[in-house]
Scaffold this motif. Sequence first.
Motif, mmCIF file in Angstrom:
data_model
loop_
_atom_site.group_PDB
_atom_site.id
_atom_site.type_symbol
_atom_site.label_atom_id
_atom_site.label_comp_id
_atom_site.label_asym_id
_atom_site.label_seq_id
_atom_site.Cartn_x
_atom_site.Cartn_y
_atom_site.Cartn_z
ATOM 1 N N MET B 17 9.088 6.863 19.586
ATOM 2 C CA MET B 17 9.284 8.139 19.163
ATOM 3 C C MET B 17 8.569 9.065 20.119
ATOM 4 O O MET B 17 7.357 8.736 20.172
ATOM 5 C CB MET B 17 9.076 8.381 17.720
ATOM 6 N N TYR B 18 9.261 10.086 20.680
ATOM 7 C CA TYR B 18 8.435 11.251 21.198
ATOM 8 C C TYR B 18 8.429 12.405 20.407
ATOM 9 O O TYR B 18 9.624 13.164 20.631
ATOM 10 C CB TYR B 18 9.005 11.515 22.673
ATOM 11 N N ASP B 20 10.110 13.797 17.738
ATOM 12 C CA ASP B 20 11.295 13.732 16.896
ATOM 13 C C ASP B 20 12.328 13.028 17.728
ATOM 14 O O ASP B 20 13.332 12.478 17.245
ATOM 15 C CB ASP B 20 11.971 15.105 16.421
ATOM 16 N N ARG B 21 12.099 13.035 19.185
ATOM 17 C CA ARG B 21 12.942 12.484 19.896
ATOM 18 C C ARG B 21 12.886 10.742 19.993
ATOM 19 O O ARG B 21 11.862 10.496 20.087
ATOM 20 C CB ARG B 21 12.990 13.149 21.158
ATOM 21 N N VAL B 22 14.049 10.107 20.015
ATOM 22 C CA VAL B 22 13.919 8.805 20.237
ATOM 23 C C VAL B 22 14.047 8.316 21.650
ATOM 24 O O VAL B 22 14.535 8.700 22.415
ATOM 25 C CB VAL B 22 15.113 8.248 19.484
ATOM 26 N N LYS B 25 14.781 2.298 19.895
ATOM 27 C CA LYS B 25 14.823 2.387 18.292
ATOM 28 C C LYS B 25 14.960 0.917 18.238
ATOM 29 O O LYS B 25 16.284 0.632 18.380
ATOM 30 C CB LYS B 25 15.616 3.361 17.925
ATOM 31 N N GLN B 229 21.398 5.885 24.335
ATOM 32 C CA GLN B 229 20.561 6.766 23.454
ATOM 33 C C GLN B 229 19.238 5.894 22.574
ATOM 34 O O GLN B 229 19.287 6.028 21.331
ATOM 35 C CB GLN B 229 21.430 7.357 22.398
#
Lengths: 234, 260
Positions: B17-18, B20-22, B25, B229
Motif C-alpha cells: 500500500m502507498y 490509502d492507494r493500492v 494486493k 488495479q
Amino acid sequence: MSEMLHAQNVAKSFTLHTQGSVTIPVFEGVEFMLSTGECIALTGESGSGKSTFMRMLYANYTCSQGAIKVFHDGDWLDITTASPHSILEIRKRTLGYVSQFLRVIPRVPTLDIVAEPLVALGTDRKTATDKARDLLTRLRIPERLWQLSPLTFSGGEQQRVNIARGFIADYPIMLLDEPTASLDAQNRATVLALIEEAKSRGAAIAGIFHDHETRDAVCTGSFDVTSFKVGAND
Amino acid sequence: MTQMNEPLLRVDNLTMMYGDRVGCKDVSFELRPGEVLGIVGESGSGKSTLLRSISAQQEPTKGTVEYQTRIDGVRDVYQMSEAQRRLLMRTDWAFVHQNPRDGLRMNVSAGANIGERLMAIGDRHYGNIRSNADNWLCKVEIASERLDDLPSTFSGGMQQRLQIARNLVTSPRLVFMDEPTGGLDVSVQARLLDLLRGLVHDLNLAVIIVTHDLAVARLLSHRLMVMQQGKVIEHGLTDQVLDDPQHPYTQLLVSSILQN
C-alpha cells in the motif's frame, strides 16, 4: 489397442465480455475416446468447431464442464484441472500438436526450431539435429534454407517446418490440425507416410483433414463434432 | 539439493500500500526452478510494484516472500539480516532493468561491469575474472575486442545484453526482469528474446518477467499473471490465458493487439 485420451461430458462456451457479455455455447455432452494405433478424423463443416475441439484436447482452450483425461507416464491426468506445470509436462512428453500456424522467435534457424522438442526431452543436440535433417529432407525443404528463420518461407514451406517439428518426437498422442492443407501431392504423400509410421509405432492420433483422399488413406475412424453442437439434437 | 518439484520461491498474500492507494494486493504464487512467469497488465496496474516487493527492493505492507536458499533452506527474505539479503541479491538473484543504465555502471568498462559481480562474491584472481567476463561477452554475442570499452559507447541492444551478462555471471537461479525488451527496436528485440530463451533453458533459470508486450510474454513465459488495479485477475498457462481469456479485462487486452 489401449485407451490414451478420453473426453467425458465436455461442454464449451465462450463469453465475450467486450461484446456485451454475450455467451456463445459451442458444445455440450461431448464423449470422445482415442486409443493407440488409431487415427480419428474430426469432421464437420467449416465453422463447426473442429479446431476449437482440438484446442480443448490440447488444453489451449478451457472447458466449461466435463473432463479430458490423458494417459501420461502411466497415470490418467485430467487436463481441464491439471496445473500449468503438469500441462507443460504432458505437452512435452505425451501430447504433440501440429497447428496451422508457425509461432517462433524470429532469427532462430529452421534446423533448431525443428530439433527443439527433442532437445527439450533431453536428447543430445547432435542426435536431435540429425533427426531434424532427416525430416526436413523428407519434407523437401532445401538444405540451403535450414540455417534461416522459417518466418521468411512460403506458406507451404512453413507448414512443412511445422510438421517436421511436430513429428520429430515420438509423442504417444498426436493432434494434427490440417497437416496437408497447403501441400502439393508429393509432400502430401510424405505427410501421409509420417502419419502411417506414427500409427504403426502405436501413436493415438486425432486429425482434421480437409480432403477426402487424405482422410480415407490414413484414418481408422471419424468423429463428427456437429452432433455435440449445442442444440444439435433439438 | 533442491528438488525440481519444490518451489524455489513462494509469494503469499503480498500487499503493498502507498498510504490509502493500492500498489498490489493479495498476490500469491509459487515458482519452480526453470519456470518463467510473465506478469502483464497496463501501466499503473502494479506490475513493477509487485516485482520490487518480491525482489527485496521494497518491503511489502503485508504478506511473505519465501525463497529456497542454497545453504539455509527456505527463508523469508524480509526476515533475513540486511547482509544476508544483500548477498542473496548479489549472487543467487539477478535483476535486469528496462533501462540498461539502471543496471550497469556506465563509467567503467564492459569487462569491469561483469567482473564486479564476481568480485562481490569473493573472486580475486584477475586472470580468471577477465576470462570469465570475456566468456560472458561471447555468450551475449558481444565481440571480445569490446571488453575494455565503456558501455556508453555501446548501442542500446548491446547495453541490454551486457546487463544480462553482468547479471548472469554469478550463476543466479532466479532472475527478475522489468520490460527487458522495452526500449529496443524490433530486430534487436528478436535477438534478445532468442538469447534469453536459450539462457533460460541452458541454465535452468527461474524468471519473473514484467512486460506489457503480449508477444514477448507468449514467447518467453510458461505461465502468465494478468494484473489490473493492483490485483491478479487471471493466472494460468500462457497460451490458455492469451487464446481463451476468461476475465473481461484480459479479453480487452488480447483483443487490442494489432494483427500482422
